[in-house]
Motif scaffolding. Sequence first.
Motif, PDB file in Angstrom:
ATOM      1  N   VAL A   1       3.235   1.440   2.543  1.00 47.45           N
ATOM      2  CA  VAL A   1       1.919   1.687   1.940  1.00 47.45           C
ATOM      3  C   VAL A   1       1.014   2.482   2.878  1.00 47.45           C
ATOM      4  N   LEU A   2       1.301   2.433   4.177  1.00 55.46           N
ATOM      5  CA  LEU A   2       0.554   3.273   5.110  1.00 55.46           C
ATOM      6  C   LEU A   2       0.950   4.735   4.939  1.00 55.46           C
ATOM      7  N   GLU A   3       2.250   4.988   4.746  1.00 58.68           N
ATOM      8  CA  GLU A   3       2.762   6.353   4.746  1.00 58.68           C
ATOM      9  C   GLU A   3       2.747   7.030   3.386  1.00 58.68           C
ATOM     10  N   SER A   4       3.022   6.289   2.326  1.00 61.33           N
ATOM     11  CA  SER A   4       3.340   6.930   1.047  1.00 61.33           C
ATOM     12  C   SER A   4       2.528   6.365  -0.113  1.00 61.33           C
ATOM     13  N   PRO A   5       1.480   7.082  -0.521  1.00 59.81           N
ATOM     14  CA  PRO A   5       0.768   6.667  -1.740  1.00 59.81           C
ATOM     15  C   PRO A   5       1.688   6.800  -2.958  1.00 59.81           C
TER      16      PRO A   5
END
Length: 369
Positions: free
Chosen positions: A295-299
Amino acid sequence: MSDDRVRGFPAFGAAGARGRFARSWWGRAWLSAMEDTALDLRQLKQGRKYAAAGLVGPITVSPGRITATVDDVDGGPYRTQLRLAELSEGDWTRFFDRIASRAGHLAALLDRDMPPDLVEAAADAGVDLLPRIGDLDPECDCPGWELPCRHAAALSFQASWLLDADPFVLLLMRGKGEREIREELESRTAPRETELAAADRTPGELPDLAGFRPSGAPSIPAAPGVPAEAFALLVANASGQARALLAGQPWPGRRHDAVRLAAEFPSVAGRLGEGGGFERAVAAWTYGGRAGLEVLESPWTPPKAALAAARAALADVPDEEVVFERNHCTAGAVQLRLDRRGRWHPYRLEGGTWWPAGAPETDPGLLLG
């Protein structure tokens, strides 16, 4: 040229005047490159007013340029563009190699963040991402002779809003679209063919491990130049890979390995990576594991039912304070990010950057209450 290398953005309109321009540090660097080159400050002042008044039309970004038509109280519309030199293939190769080698830089870029140490690392490799004085070349078909004229200045001011939201806009102007960049980075972080071939081999029958319980990690003494904790880390890493393979789970690979190890072994985190992007990635893994890092890297775009349930859970929060954007729910200095398992991960705004702030919950009301 693929569609990925031509991006169009609707006009901001007068409602686009959202306060000051360039909230991100890289957006401010963009404006500085334009402002420090200007010889007529009156044109900059007028361009700022035009940008805030919504006189800039839809903006198109492509390799080497950003274009739009700009209205004027004295005429127009005028076709305006800003040129920026594209990176050479050699520059891109050095950039990709440098970013792919640092998990924190990679995670930050994929989260549409551009920490200063990422730009510094690129500069160390001989690649200038941000424009400097004189790098932005304005053109306009208005009768004015100033560089930049008020129309080019207005376009540059509104471009800072685009850069704030997505640093991939800057990388597109430097020559490559987001899809190309992601594919290049994936190719550098993917397992080698020999590793894939080994993984594809059909193993023999495994013994029954149901009753097996390890007695603990082996005690390995230090070796000359190698501390004992290094051996403990390698043993734990091998054990983790084995458990994942036996459970049929894909191993995250080298791209996430450094982040995972830094989260599990804080004493050696400094040897695995540094910088705000890496620290955020480690914090995300610490609180939420692999899902936290995702969830930090990929919306991503969750189903409507999931968002409807979240809105219902936040019914006590005034509507004007809650903003949903894909899997992100923002309320002031708190942001929640939904993972694909239905859990909301809390983030706090620190110094203009969203940082992981705690363990995930299935009920977003518990995190905003």
